[in-house]
Write a protein that holds these residues in place. Structure first.
Motif, PDB file in Angstrom:
ATOM      1  N   HIS A   1       7.135  -1.404  -8.035  1.00  0.00           N
ATOM      2  CA  HIS A   1       7.110  -2.361  -9.118  1.00  0.00           C
ATOM      3  C   HIS A   1       7.682  -1.824 -10.353  1.00  0.00           C
ATOM      4  CE1 HIS A   1       5.514  -5.653 -12.008  1.00  0.00           C
ATOM      5  NE2 HIS A   1       5.410  -6.147 -11.001  1.00  0.00           N
ATOM      6  N   PRO A   2       8.514  -2.804 -11.102  1.00  0.00           N
ATOM      7  CA  PRO A   2       9.082  -2.410 -12.351  1.00  0.00           C
ATOM      8  C   PRO A   2       8.103  -1.596 -13.448  1.00  0.00           C
ATOM      9  CG  PRO A   2      10.033  -4.466 -11.882  1.00  0.00           C
ATOM     10  CD  PRO A   2       8.732  -4.076 -10.790  1.00  0.00           C
ATOM     11  N   CYS A   3       6.828  -1.932 -13.344  1.00  0.00           N
ATOM     12  CA  CYS A   3       5.936  -1.511 -14.394  1.00  0.00           C
ATOM     13  C   CYS A   3       4.781  -0.626 -13.581  1.00  0.00           C
ATOM     14  CB  CYS A   3       4.785  -2.840 -14.766  1.00  0.00           C
ATOM     15  SG  CYS A   3       5.859  -3.950 -15.724  1.00  0.00           S
ATOM     16  N   SER A   4       5.229   0.044 -12.799  1.00  0.00           N
ATOM     17  CA  SER A   4       4.648   1.043 -11.880  1.00  0.00           C
ATOM     18  C   SER A   4       3.756   2.093 -12.794  1.00  0.00           C
ATOM     19  CB  SER A   4       5.241   1.725 -10.812  1.00  0.00           C
ATOM     20  OG  SER A   4       5.536   0.783  -9.676  1.00  0.00           O
ATOM     21  N   ASP A   5       4.375   2.911 -13.610  1.00  0.00           N
ATOM     22  CA  ASP A   5       3.811   3.770 -14.492  1.00  0.00           C
ATOM     23  C   ASP A   5       2.675   3.119 -15.259  1.00  0.00           C
ATOM     24  OD1 ASP A   5       5.672   5.393 -13.628  1.00  0.00           O
ATOM     25  OD2 ASP A   5       7.034   5.327 -15.531  1.00  0.00           O
ATOM     26  N   ARG A   6       2.605   1.976 -15.951  1.00  0.00           N
ATOM     27  CA  ARG A   6       1.652   1.322 -16.609  1.00  0.00           C
ATOM     28  C   ARG A   6       0.471   0.964 -15.512  1.00  0.00           C
ATOM     29  NH1 ARG A   6       3.468  -3.487 -19.412  1.00  0.00           N
ATOM     30  NH2 ARG A   6       1.259  -3.606 -20.039  1.00  0.00           N
ATOM     31  N   ILE A   7       0.848   0.561 -14.385  1.00  0.00           N
ATOM     32  CA  ILE A   7      -0.194   0.169 -13.289  1.00  0.00           C
ATOM     33  C   ILE A   7      -0.889   1.485 -13.148  1.00  0.00           C
ATOM     34  CG2 ILE A   7      -0.325  -0.713 -10.928  1.00  0.00           C
ATOM     35  CD1 ILE A   7       2.066  -2.518 -11.407  1.00  0.00           C
ATOM     36  N   VAL A   8      -0.258   2.530 -12.829  1.00  0.00           N
ATOM     37  CA  VAL A   8      -0.944   3.795 -12.409  1.00  0.00           C
ATOM     38  C   VAL A   8      -1.960   3.950 -13.640  1.00  0.00           C
ATOM     39  CG1 VAL A   8      -0.821   6.127 -12.032  1.00  0.00           C
ATOM     40  CG2 VAL A   8       0.620   4.551 -10.836  1.00  0.00           C
TER      41      VAL A   8
ATOM     42  N   ALA B   1       0.720  -1.030   0.006  1.00  0.00           N
ATOM     43  CA  ALA B   1       0.148   0.140  -0.109  1.00  0.00           C
ATOM     44  C   ALA B   1       0.840   1.226   0.159  1.00  0.00           C
ATOM     45  CB  ALA B   1      -0.899   0.074   1.144  1.00  0.00           C
ATOM     46  N   GLY B   2       0.464   2.179  -0.840  1.00  0.00           N
ATOM     47  CA  GLY B   2       1.215   3.386  -1.026  1.00  0.00           C
ATOM     48  C   GLY B   2       2.532   3.495  -1.772  1.00  0.00           C
ATOM     49  N   GLU B   3       3.129   2.325  -1.953  1.00  0.00           N
ATOM     50  CA  GLU B   3       4.519   2.205  -2.781  1.00  0.00           C
ATOM     51  C   GLU B   3       4.291   1.704  -4.046  1.00  0.00           C
ATOM     52  OE1 GLU B   3       7.139  -0.713  -0.963  1.00  0.00           O
ATOM     53  OE2 GLU B   3       7.149   0.432   1.174  1.00  0.00           O
TER      54      GLU B   3
ATOM     55  N   HIS C   1      -4.275   1.649  -2.296  1.00  0.00           N
ATOM     56  CA  HIS C   1      -4.048   0.649  -1.403  1.00  0.00           C
ATOM     57  C   HIS C   1      -3.692  -0.655  -2.253  1.00  0.00           C
ATOM     58  CE1 HIS C   1      -7.277   1.426   1.993  1.00  0.00           C
ATOM     59  NE2 HIS C   1      -6.331   2.403   1.807  1.00  0.00           N
ATOM     60  N   SER C   2      -2.927  -1.751  -1.645  1.00  0.00           N
ATOM     61  CA  SER C   2      -2.316  -2.770  -2.464  1.00  0.00           C
ATOM     62  C   SER C   2      -3.012  -3.629  -3.108  1.00  0.00           C
ATOM     63  CB  SER C   2      -1.612  -3.645  -1.510  1.00  0.00           C
ATOM     64  OG  SER C   2      -2.560  -4.248  -0.500  1.00  0.00           O
ATOM     65  N   GLU C   3      -4.449  -3.963  -2.930  1.00  0.00           N
ATOM     66  CA  GLU C   3      -5.413  -4.539  -3.517  1.00  0.00           C
ATOM     67  C   GLU C   3      -5.775  -4.016  -5.007  1.00  0.00           C
ATOM     68  OE1 GLU C   3      -7.854  -4.129   0.171  1.00  0.00           O
ATOM     69  OE2 GLU C   3      -5.839  -3.558  -0.611  1.00  0.00           O
ATOM     70  N   LYS C   4      -5.675  -2.641  -4.824  1.00  0.00           N
ATOM     71  CA  LYS C   4      -6.216  -1.962  -5.973  1.00  0.00           C
ATOM     72  C   LYS C   4      -5.075  -1.960  -7.062  1.00  0.00           C
ATOM     73  CE  LYS C   4      -9.466   1.664  -4.383  1.00  0.00           C
ATOM     74  NZ  LYS C   4      -9.459   1.733  -2.941  1.00  0.00           N
ATOM     75  N   LEU C   5      -3.690  -1.864  -6.594  1.00  0.00           N
ATOM     76  CA  LEU C   5      -2.644  -1.805  -7.353  1.00  0.00           C
ATOM     77  C   LEU C   5      -2.736  -3.490  -8.287  1.00  0.00           C
ATOM     78  CD1 LEU C   5       0.048  -0.305  -5.219  1.00  0.00           C
ATOM     79  CD2 LEU C   5      -0.927   0.581  -7.202  1.00  0.00           C
ATOM     80  N   ALA C   6      -2.858  -4.452  -7.284  1.00  0.00           N
ATOM     81  CA  ALA C   6      -2.923  -5.619  -7.883  1.00  0.00           C
ATOM     82  C   ALA C   6      -3.851  -5.961  -8.931  1.00  0.00           C
ATOM     83  CB  ALA C   6      -3.141  -6.820  -6.609  1.00  0.00           C
ATOM     84  N   ILE C   7      -5.148  -5.536  -8.588  1.00  0.00           N
ATOM     85  CA  ILE C   7      -6.228  -5.603  -9.463  1.00  0.00           C
ATOM     86  C   ILE C   7      -5.694  -4.852 -10.980  1.00  0.00           C
ATOM     87  CG2 ILE C   7      -8.703  -4.702 -10.100  1.00  0.00           C
ATOM     88  CD1 ILE C   7      -9.296  -4.959  -7.002  1.00  0.00           C
ATOM     89  N   ALA C   8      -4.979  -3.781 -10.690  1.00  0.00           N
ATOM     90  CA  ALA C   8      -4.782  -3.060 -12.024  1.00  0.00           C
ATOM     91  C   ALA C   8      -3.989  -3.894 -12.660  1.00  0.00           C
ATOM     92  CB  ALA C   8      -4.147  -1.531 -11.490  1.00  0.00           C
ATOM     93  N   PHE C   9      -2.702  -4.333 -11.992  1.00  0.00           N
ATOM     94  CA  PHE C   9      -1.668  -5.250 -12.602  1.00  0.00           C
ATOM     95  C   PHE C   9      -2.323  -6.557 -13.208  1.00  0.00           C
ATOM     96  CE2 PHE C   9       1.450  -8.826 -12.389  1.00  0.00           C
ATOM     97  CZ  PHE C   9       2.263  -8.171 -13.315  1.00  0.00           C
TER      98      PHE C   9
END
Length: 642
Positions: free
Chosen positions: A529-536, A524-526, A574-582
């Motif tokens: 990840h190497p693909c962070s830009d695409r994840i956002v 959460a809040g971090e 939140h970590s689950e939102k980042l995981a959902i997007a990935f």
């Protein structure tokens, strides 16, 4: 039985009359007929017939050979009772003290008797016999050391006996060390034992190495265990299984999988032990695709119940109930573990009504339910709000199945009542329990207090937890969250200050997802990840589409006194939102997005996941520490009751 003995005696007496004359004249070239029959019965059985001859042998003043006596003792362990074992011991002692010959009191027989008592769980009797032995060898000492090492609460005695063994001038062998390594309760003791093993040159023994690996793993020292493994010039399947099982049991599912792949590359074929450990690793890390590959190896063991139960557990805990149901239906045999696993699996995946139907089927055609089964049944009731059903099953446990309610069942009842908002009834239940409530019971009540925003009772529950476990900071964190939920910022700040002063840090939310045999972790809040830009970018797209369907960030789930915009930013990552997007970025057509989470999913992420499952036409499965949430077509399997 008596007629059988008479027939055997008559036949043998007729055939050996000449031999008997020689025996009476002082020649002992042939055994007494009773001894011959006894030897045959000790070899072929039945055990009861051999045991019945002992009084006649003693009365005849003859002696049985040690080999036959040892065989009789083994038969006693397999088919007899403690009383039978004592009868054999009395016979041996009587003959030894009555002039029956030194054979009866031989080291060979005494070692077998010590082993018999140990296997019957009668350690004090084994030690008493051992203490009176005039002579002891490595087998005698090792039998006692191994028995103590495996007995609950007697591991220090095992180490003490090992020291006495050395003082007695008896050198430990590979089996001695393999047996006692599990008794090493601290890293220092284990390191010293490891050094002794190297000194005597037994560190290359495969069973000693395997036991060393197990011992290091049980103490949580994965690096040392891996070091012992890596030092080996050659490895066999026993050692591979030890290292894989150690990593799996310690929760390092990734390490276990890497070793499994290495084992296959080295040309070793997995057996049931290997596959069971790998399935445990897949279960812990929710690695469904790897678990399915392991399933292919399981096919050749189509009647191995332990392995199939592990496979069933893996499918249930990876949230794949279609595969679990298909496997359960195909199983040739189902024991109480199989049924209980299926009931719990359905309940944890939000299918409580089906879980109770399986329970009804179990009562009709399966084995008798046990205490674990009833935990699953009560869990099903608590997570579906079936209060009356829960009371019925709880009250009928003893009457229908002879199962006395234990702490786990009482905890389920507190959870059932707490989730339903019946907090006063939950407190009354706790007060009427037959045993003192433990910290688990109070934590369950504390969780219900947060759900129903009862700060007064929450404070009481948290106090009770800290009385029992003063070092437990989870209760302080949960209590501070309750104050924050209720916007009682002064009380929340007091709790936070106490935790800051004690150096306590809240565990961050973590979510992880399997993709191509790799596990991707999000905090959460971090955005590391190497693909962070695409994840956002993907997350922003999903949020826009969810807002089109009415999604509004539920800022009340941010437990900090901040402005609305800041709260929305915290919710967004939140970590689950980042995981959902990935997951939506990388998922295959027709396959659900599967996410594991270390903390309970928050209400905002729950609402978001429902809407994403609708806008993307994609099933999303999130497993938190307690249960699964299956999101599909804008609906969750929990029915918003979690």
């Amino acid at each position: 039985m008596k007629s059988l003995l008479k027939h055997l005696l008559r036949k043998r007496l007729t055939a050996d009359r000449r031999s008997r004359r020689r025996l009476h004249s002082g020649s002992h070239s042939h055994p007494h007929p009773l001894v011959s029959i006894f030897s045959r019965l000790c070899l072929d059985g039945p055990f009861t017939a051999a045991l019945a001859l002992l009084p006649d042998i003693a009365a005849a003043g003859v002696r049985a050979d040690p080999v036959s006596l040892c065989r009789l003792i083994k038969l006693c362990v397999r088919h007899g009772t403690v009383g039978d074992g004592r009868a054999i011991h009395r016979h041996v002692s009587l003959c030894a003290h009555g002039g029956g010959g030194a054979t009866h009191g031989s080291l060979f027989v005494s070692n077998s008797l010590v082993s018999m008592y140990a296997k019957f769980g009668m350690l004090d009797d084994a030690l008493e016999l051992f203490g009176g032995m005039p002579q002891r060898n490595v087998v005698s000492w090792t039998t006692v050391v191994a028995a103590l090492a495996n007995a609950p609460g007697r591991k220090k005695e095992a180490l003490r006996f090992l020291v006495e063994m050395r003082r007695d001038g008896v050198a430990a062998n590979s089996y001695t060390f393999s047996s006692v390594l599990g008794a090493c309760g601290t890293p220092g003791v284990l390191a010293a034992m490891h050094a002794d093993i190297i000194k005597v040159g037994l560190d290359s023994d495969v069973f000693v190495r395997s036991s060393l690996i197990d011992a290091y793993m049980k103490l949580g020292d994965l690096d040392s265990g891996r070091g012992v493994f890596d030092e080996m010039v050659t490895c066999d399947l026993v050692v591979w299984n030890s290292i894989i099982a150690g990593f799996a049991q310690s929760g390092d599912g990734v390490g276990a999988m890497e070793l499994f792949m290495r084992m296959k590359e080295s040309g070793f074929l997995a057996n049931q032990g290997t596959l069971t450990s790998v399935l445990r690793a897949c279960t812990g890390m929710v690695m469904l695709e790897v678990g399915r590959q392991v399933h292919a190896h399981v096919l050749k063991y189509d009647r191995d119940l332990i392995l199939h139960n592990a496979l069933l557990d893996m499918y249930c805990k990876c949230g794949c109930l279609l595969d679990a149901d298909a496997l359960f239906s195909r199983m040739h045999d189902r024991d109480v573990i199989s049924w209980s696993t299926m009931i719990s699996g359905l309940a944890q995946n939000g299918r409580s009504v089906e879980a109770l139907k399986v329970f009804d089927l179990m009562k009709a055609e399966g084995p008798t339910p046990n205490n674990i089964t009833m935990v699953g049944v009560l869990f099903a009731c608590s997570h579906a709000g079936l209060v009356e059903d829960g009371w019925h099953y709880f009250r009928s446990m003893d009457k229908l199945f002879g199962i006395q309610p234990e702490r786990e069942h009482c905890n389920c009842m507190v959870d059932l009542l707490g989730r339903a908002g019946k907090l006063d009834e939950a407190m009354k239940f706790i007060g009427e329990m037959k045993f003192e409530p433990d910290s688990v019971i109070w934590r369950t009540l504390l969780g219900a207090c947060r759900m129903h925003k009862n700060a007064t009772l929450a404070s009481y529950a948290a106090t009770e937890i800290l009385k029992l476990e003063p070092e437990d900071q989870g209760a302080r964190i949960l209590l501070s969250n309750i104050y924050a939920d209720l916007r009682q910022w002064s009380n929340a700040e007091k709790s936070w200050k106490t935790m800051r002063d004690q150096g306590v840090k809240k565990e961050p939310g973590r979510s992880w997802i399997e993709l191509g045999k790799l596990v991707h972790v999000f905090i959460a809040g971090e955005l590391s990840h190497p693909c962070s830009d695409r994840i956002v970018q993907e997350l922003n797209r999903l949020i826009r589409r969810a807002k089109d369907l009415g999604y509004v960030p539920q800022t009340e789930f941010v437990l900090q006194d901040l402005g609305t915009e800041q709260k929305e930013d915290l919710l967004k990552y939140h970590s689950e939102k980042l995981a959902i997007a990935f997951g939506t970025m990388n998922s295959m057509e027709g396959k659900p997005v599967r996410i594991m989470k270390n903390l309970r999913i928050c209400g905002d992420c729950h609402a978001f996941a429902k809407l994403v499952s609708k806008t993307e036409g994609k099933a999303i499965i999130i497993r938190d520490p307690v249960r699964f949430h299956h999101f599909q077509h804008g609906v969750c399997s929990c029915g918003d009751y979690w």
